[in-house]
Design an enzyme around this catalytic site. Structure first.
Site, PDB file in Angstrom:
ATOM      1  N   CYS A  60      49.590 -59.016 -22.376  1.00 46.30           N
ATOM      2  CA  CYS A  60      49.636 -60.487 -22.469  1.00 46.30           C
ATOM      3  C   CYS A  60      49.068 -61.196 -21.237  1.00 46.30           C
ATOM      4  CB  CYS A  60      51.029 -60.997 -22.817  1.00 46.30           C
ATOM      5  SG  CYS A  60      52.345 -60.426 -21.732  1.00 46.30           S
ATOM      6  N   ASP A 262      49.862 -69.075 -26.409  1.00 47.00           N
ATOM      7  CA  ASP A 262      50.691 -67.873 -26.404  1.00 47.00           C
ATOM      8  C   ASP A 262      49.891 -66.680 -26.925  1.00 47.00           C
ATOM      9  OD1 ASP A 262      52.634 -65.966 -26.630  1.00 47.00           O
ATOM     10  OD2 ASP A 262      54.016 -67.176 -27.831  1.00 47.00           O
ATOM     11  N   HIS A 264      51.044 -63.751 -27.671  1.00 44.58           N
ATOM     12  CA  HIS A 264      51.906 -62.754 -28.332  1.00 44.58           C
ATOM     13  C   HIS A 264      51.807 -62.785 -29.855  1.00 44.58           C
ATOM     14  CE1 HIS A 264      53.636 -63.465 -24.310  1.00 44.58           C
ATOM     15  NE2 HIS A 264      53.845 -62.163 -24.337  1.00 44.58           N
TER      16      HIS A 264
END
Length: 380
Positions: A60, A262, A264
């Site tokens: 990430c 994000d 993820h």
């Protein structure tokens, strides 16, 4: 963590641009969706030949570093106000930028290159990186990226040194003496000191990364205003950070909430088409971005800024003087004119003159051996 933006009179700041929700929410969402969005991917070729074929669970912060760098490249080639629209034909530079980040070992800022460069920073492949490690990896990889020819400066000890940045970004003038003609040939073969048009320029575009620790276990509230101020600067590339082992790419704020992209989400590997274009649907976040309370931020962050021209850097310095250095104590970082005398001397990083990466760019080995006296020949 909320998604939909509330109706409010407070301005939203995204990477140096102000938006008013009560006037035009769609303009804000367009601005966000124009950012390149990099997420976990699966089914790419194994890293290092035998390593992982997905970065889910560990990549990430690498993806966030890619997003920050991609934003710098968009500003460099397309401008901060360039907009992405679904199914609309995009300029060639856009596809070229995207190509730099595809999950292939031959793409200069791929997850493969970043993970393998991280080994030199003490991180094994598949290990989570912090913001500073990603900054160091980008700095090294940028030396091999001839198209963009970026100068990457990563600050040390919360201190940005103006003199060092100017030394790094002011490209050395090409020597015309015949003594250096073979080195000169070699440099042009490698495309060094030249921009995309093949011209020597007076300033290398600067990617400035400032790794910071804004508190011990939690962010110290004394830094909040200065941190938010950075997102208002026209040079802003946002910030890398998040929570331990959970990285986000912060692109702006609304009140006391940070706005972020994000990484993820796990998507499948996408390669470029035969004509060099990329099916880019999965590289743009087409819903409202996430928000989190600034006080929930882990104190370890890295700020990013892009200065295409020297005047952009000078302007950034005066904004920092005005907004960041006005605090007498507990400043977020320092900006100094001269290199601190107790530091080791500053040497602008350079790519090894002859490496396996550079070898393909030299037309013939004859040219290589002309250089023997000037360069130690590394194994090619």
């Amino acid at each position: 963590m909320e998604s939909e933006f509330p109706d409010t009179d407070e301005p939203v700041w995204i990477l140096g641009r102000q938006h008013h929700l009560n006037e035009d929410k769609s303009k804000l969402l367009l601005d966000v969706s124009a950012r390149l969005w990099f997420t976990y991917r699966r089914k790419f070729s194994p890293i290092g030949g035998t390593g992982p074929s997905s970065d889910a669970g560990w990549g990430c912060m690498l993806r966030c570093g890619q997003m920050m760098l991609a934003q710098a490249l968009i500003c460099r080639h397309l401008g901060r106000d360039w907009q992405w629209e679904k199914h609309k034909k995009q300029p060639e530079e856009y596809h070229r930028i995207l190509h730099c980040f595809l999950d292939r070992k031959d793409c200069c800022y791929s997850i493969h290159q970043m993970a393998q460069m991280g080994v030199g920073e003490g991180k094994s492949i598949g290990e989570w990186f912090g913001p500073n490690t990603v900054a160091q990896v980008l700095k090294k990889l940028a030396l091999f990226d001839e198209w963009n020819s970026l100068a990457v400066y990563v600050s040390m000890d919360n201190t940005v040194v103006i003199e060092d940045i100017k030394k790094m970004c002011r490209s050395p003038p090409q020597s015309s003496s015949t003594a250096h003609s073979s080195a000169h040939l070699h440099r042009s073969a490698l495309g060094r000191n030249r921009n995309a048009a093949g011209l020597c320029t007076g300033w290398k575009p600067l990617l400035l990364i400032i790794p910071l620790r804004l508190g011990i276990n939690h962010i110290n509230p004394v830094y909040i205003d200065a941190f938010k101020e950075c997102f208002k600067m026209p040079q802003s590339l946002g910030a890398l950070g998040g929570k331990p082992n959970n990285a986000y790419y912060f692109i702006g704020f609304l009140g006391n909430e940070l706005i972020y992209l994000d990484p993820h989400t796990t998507q499948s590997f996408v390669d470029s088409e035969e004509n060099g274009t990329v099916d880019d649907q999965s590289f743009h976040c087409q819903q409202a971005p996430h928000r989190m309370k600034i006080m929930n931020l882990d104190p370890s962050v890295a700020l990013g800024f892009f200065c295409k021209e020297e005047c952009d850097f000078d302007n950034w310095c005066s904004l920092v003087q005005k907004e960041i250095l006005k605090q007498q104590s507990l400043r977020m970082f320092e900006l100094v004119q001269k290199h601190p005398p107790h530091w080791p001397p500053f040497i602008p990083p350079t790519k090894p003159e002859v490496t396996t990466t550079g070898a393909e760019l030299i037309e013939s080995t004859d040219k290589l051996f002309e250089l023997e006296e000037e360069f130690e020949i590394l194994s090619v």
